[in-house]
Scaffold this motif. Structure first.
Motif, mmCIF file in Angstrom:
data_model
loop_
_atom_site.group_PDB
_atom_site.id
_atom_site.type_symbol
_atom_site.label_atom_id
_atom_site.label_comp_id
_atom_site.label_asym_id
_atom_site.label_seq_id
_atom_site.Cartn_x
_atom_site.Cartn_y
_atom_site.Cartn_z
ATOM 1 N N ARG A 84 0.861 -1.186 0.000
ATOM 2 C CA ARG A 84 0.000 0.000 0.000
ATOM 3 C C ARG A 84 0.893 1.230 0.000
ATOM 4 N NH1 ARG A 84 -5.553 0.647 3.103
ATOM 5 N NH2 ARG A 84 -6.032 -0.884 1.502
ATOM 6 N N VAL A 85 0.578 2.142 -0.909
ATOM 7 C CA VAL A 85 1.361 3.362 -1.090
ATOM 8 C C VAL A 85 0.441 4.581 -0.970
ATOM 9 C CG1 VAL A 85 3.058 2.192 -2.560
ATOM 10 C CG2 VAL A 85 1.081 3.314 -3.609
ATOM 11 N N PRO A 86 1.003 5.760 -0.702
ATOM 12 C CA PRO A 86 0.167 6.949 -0.593
ATOM 13 C C PRO A 86 -0.469 7.373 -1.921
ATOM 14 C CG PRO A 86 2.318 7.328 0.425
ATOM 15 C CD PRO A 86 2.388 6.017 -0.304
ATOM 16 N N ASP A 87 0.252 7.164 -3.047
ATOM 17 C CA ASP A 87 -0.223 7.644 -4.347
ATOM 18 C C ASP A 87 -0.015 6.576 -5.418
ATOM 19 O OD1 ASP A 87 -0.779 8.958 -6.739
ATOM 20 O OD2 ASP A 87 0.357 10.760 -6.211
ATOM 21 N N VAL A 88 -1.025 5.737 -5.624
ATOM 22 C CA VAL A 88 -0.923 4.630 -6.573
ATOM 23 C C VAL A 88 -0.696 5.130 -7.999
ATOM 24 C CG1 VAL A 88 -3.398 4.344 -7.052
ATOM 25 C CG2 VAL A 88 -1.888 2.365 -7.125
ATOM 26 N N GLN A 130 -1.351 -0.600 -4.258
ATOM 27 C CA GLN A 130 -2.666 -0.030 -4.006
ATOM 28 C C GLN A 130 -2.608 1.173 -3.090
ATOM 29 O OE1 GLN A 130 -4.703 -2.027 -0.309
ATOM 30 N NE2 GLN A 130 -4.562 -3.590 -1.924
ATOM 31 N N SER A 131 -3.641 1.988 -3.205
ATOM 32 C CA SER A 131 -3.890 3.097 -2.272
ATOM 33 C C SER A 131 -5.322 2.956 -1.793
ATOM 34 C CB SER A 131 -3.737 4.459 -2.967
ATOM 35 O OG SER A 131 -2.404 4.715 -3.310
#
Length: 134
Positions: A84-88, A130-131
Motif C-alpha cells: 500500500r502506497v500513498p499515491d498509486v 494499491q492506495s
C-alpha cells in the motif's frame, strides 16, 4: 478460538519482531536487481543465498535461491505481494517510465475501498500496488 488455545498465552505478549514473506527464484540476481532498482527496497539481511529486503517498518520480502532454500521455484505462482502506497497513480507513472512489460492498468474498487494495479516480478510473482480510496 478453541478451548485449548484459550488456555494458553502467546510468548512475549504476542509481539512479533519481523514479518518476512519468502519467494523462491531460479535467477536470484535478476530478482535482486528488480526489488532494489525497480521497487526501491533496501537489503536488510544478506544471508548469501537468501536476501531479505525491508519493504516498510518490520515487513520484509525474502528472495531465496531455489537450489539452497526449503522450496523450489515453480512456474505457477499462487502468491501475491501487496504493498500500500500513498499515491498509486504516481507509482504507476513511475513504473511506466521503466517499461515494465507486465504493468497492468490502474482501476478502482469501491467495494474493496482501493485503487490499484498489478505487475509481475522477473519470475512471475504478482505484485499489487494499491492506495486506499478516501
Amino acid at each position: 478460538m478453541n478451548a485449548a488455545a484459550a488456555d494458553h498465552k502467546r510468548p512475549d505478549g504476542g509481539r512479533l519482531e519481523l514479518a518476512i514473506t519468502f519467494l523462491y527464484y531460479r535467477d536470484l540476481p535478476a530478482a535482486m536487481r528488480f526489488y532494489e532498482d525497480v521497487m526501491g527496497f533496501t537489503l536488510a539481511i544478506d544471508q548469501g543465498w537468501s536476501k531479505i529486503y525491508r519493504m516498510v517498518g518490520q515487513a520484509h520480502v525474502g528472495l531465496v535461491d531455489e537450489t539452497r532454500g526449503m522450496h523450489r521455484a515453480h512456474d505457477v505462482k499462487p502468491v501475491q505481494l501487496c504493498i500500500r502506497v500513498p499515491d498509486v497513480d504516481a507509482w504507476h507513472a513511475y513504473l511506466a517510465t521503466l517499461n515494465i512489460e507486465s504493468l497492468g492498468k490502474v482501476s478502482s474498487s469501491e467495494q474493496l475501498g482501493i485503487r490499484a494495479f498489478v505487475l509481475e516480478d522477473p519470475e512471475g510473482y504478482q505484485i499489487e500496488v494499491q492506495s486506499a480510496l478516501p
